[in-house]
Write a protein that holds these residues in place. Structure first.
Motif, short mmCIF file in Angstrom:
data_model
loop_
_atom_site.label_atom_id
_atom_site.label_comp_id
_atom_site.label_asym_id
_atom_site.label_seq_id
_atom_site.Cartn_x
_atom_site.Cartn_y
_atom_site.Cartn_z
N PRO A 1 0.81 -1.23 0.00
CA PRO A 1 0.00 0.00 0.00
C PRO A 1 0.84 1.27 0.00
O PRO A 1 0.39 2.31 -0.50
CB PRO A 1 -0.83 -0.13 1.28
N GLY A 2 2.04 1.20 0.53
CA GLY A 2 2.88 2.39 0.55
C GLY A 2 3.54 2.69 -0.78
O GLY A 2 3.98 3.83 -1.01
N GLU B 1 2.26 2.64 -3.98
CA GLU B 1 1.45 3.56 -4.80
C GLU B 1 1.38 4.94 -4.16
O GLU B 1 1.45 5.97 -4.86
CB GLU B 1 0.04 3.00 -4.99
N ALA B 2 1.28 4.99 -2.84
CA ALA B 2 1.14 6.28 -2.16
C ALA B 2 2.40 7.13 -2.28
O ALA B 2 2.30 8.36 -2.45
CB ALA B 2 0.81 6.05 -0.68
N SER B 3 3.56 6.52 -2.21
CA SER B 3 4.79 7.31 -2.18
C SER B 3 5.55 7.35 -3.50
O SER B 3 6.36 8.25 -3.72
CB SER B 3 5.73 6.77 -1.10
N CYS B 4 5.30 6.39 -4.40
CA CYS B 4 6.09 6.30 -5.62
C CYS B 4 5.29 6.45 -6.91
O CYS B 4 5.89 6.61 -7.99
CB CYS B 4 6.83 4.95 -5.66
N ASN C 1 2.00 8.25 -6.79
CA ASN C 1 1.07 9.38 -6.64
C ASN C 1 1.72 10.65 -7.20
O ASN C 1 2.74 11.12 -6.68
CB ASN C 1 0.74 9.56 -5.16
N VAL D 1 2.36 13.56 -4.63
CA VAL D 1 3.50 13.31 -3.75
C VAL D 1 4.81 13.51 -4.51
O VAL D 1 5.77 14.11 -3.99
CB VAL D 1 3.42 11.88 -3.16
N GLN E 1 12.47 8.06 -4.80
CA GLN E 1 11.58 7.79 -3.67
C GLN E 1 11.70 6.35 -3.19
O GLN E 1 11.81 6.08 -1.99
CB GLN E 1 10.13 8.07 -4.07
N TRP F 1 13.14 4.99 0.33
CA TRP F 1 12.24 4.18 1.15
C TRP F 1 12.94 2.90 1.59
O TRP F 1 12.84 2.48 2.75
CB TRP F 1 10.98 3.87 0.34
#
Length: 229
Positions: free
Chosen positions: A141-142, A144-147, A149, A152, A182, A186
């Motif tokens: 889930p992280g 898509e949110a951080s890489c 989006n 972002v 990113q 991470w």
């Protein structure tokens, strides 16, 4: 009056002796008088003087030493990876090595790795709390949110631009470059300047699909260019 003039004369003479100095003062004068084109020039006492050895006088500047140490680390890491690549050339152009089921064929061995083969990436999945039944980092889930989006990535790119200046690239390429940074941050945290890590094929492929560009030829993994000086 006579005594006053004599006193002034003695004081003047004493001042001159203190400033000019002589052999009797054992070289402790503040100024020397030298002949230069028939003119007297006052020169500081430190001219041509030797105060003993200077600490670190023949040591290279810290920046040069730091660059040499960095070059040694990068070259050592590069040799290790190149040896691995020579032994794993069979990976190029096929995906039988993929463990997550989402990798794509890559043009080089260094890029032909799966997220499940690299501890730094797969540990992101293993440390999920609560644990999830995920087979690939791209399903985290992280990820898509951080890489993936774009909002972002816009903020991350503005931070990059403030430190390094703008990229001379198209908007999709800016997104891809920022997304690569990113995911490396991470997985590895702060690596340091000129330290690069190859990104798993599944991750690179997901980023390229998200920010595709028609007719674009991708550069792939590249080693840093270290200055020779």
């Amino acid at each position: 009056t006579f005594f006053l003039k004599e006193s002034v004369s003695k004081i003047t003479s004493a001042v001159k002796n203190a400033l000019i100095g002589s052999d009797a003062t054992a070289g402790k004068s503040h100024l020397f008088v030298m002949e230069s084109d028939s003119e007297e020039v006052a020169v500081g006492a430190n001219v041509n003087s030797y105060d003993g050895p200077l600490p670190y006088n023949y040591e290279p500047p810290w920046q040069e030493r730091g660059q040499a140490e960095l070059r040694g680390r990068v070259n050592g890491q590069r040799r290790e990876i190149e040896l691995w690549c020579e032994e794993n050339r069979w990976r190029i152009g096929q995906v039988s090595w993929c463990l997550c089921g989402r990798c794509e064929a890559m043009p080089s061995a260094v890029e032909s790795v799966c997220c499940r083969e690299v501890d730094a990436y797969w540990s992101l999945v293993q440390t999920l709390d609560p644990p999830e039944d995920i087979t690939c980092l791209t399903l985290h889930p992280g990820f898509e949110a951080s890489c993936l989006n774009p909002f972002v990535l816009q903020i991350a790119y503005m931070n990059f631009r403030q430190e390094h200046g703008p990229l001379q690239a198209s908007r999709p390429e800016q997104f891809r470059y920022t997304a690569y940074r990113q995911v490396v941050r991470w997985a590895y945290g702060i690596l340091g300047r000129n330290i690069r890590k190859a990104i798993p094929s599944c991750v690179v492929s997901a980023i390229r699909r998200q920010f595709a560009e028609e007719g674009q030829t991708y550069k792939g993994f590249q080693w840093p260019r270290l200055e020779d000086d």
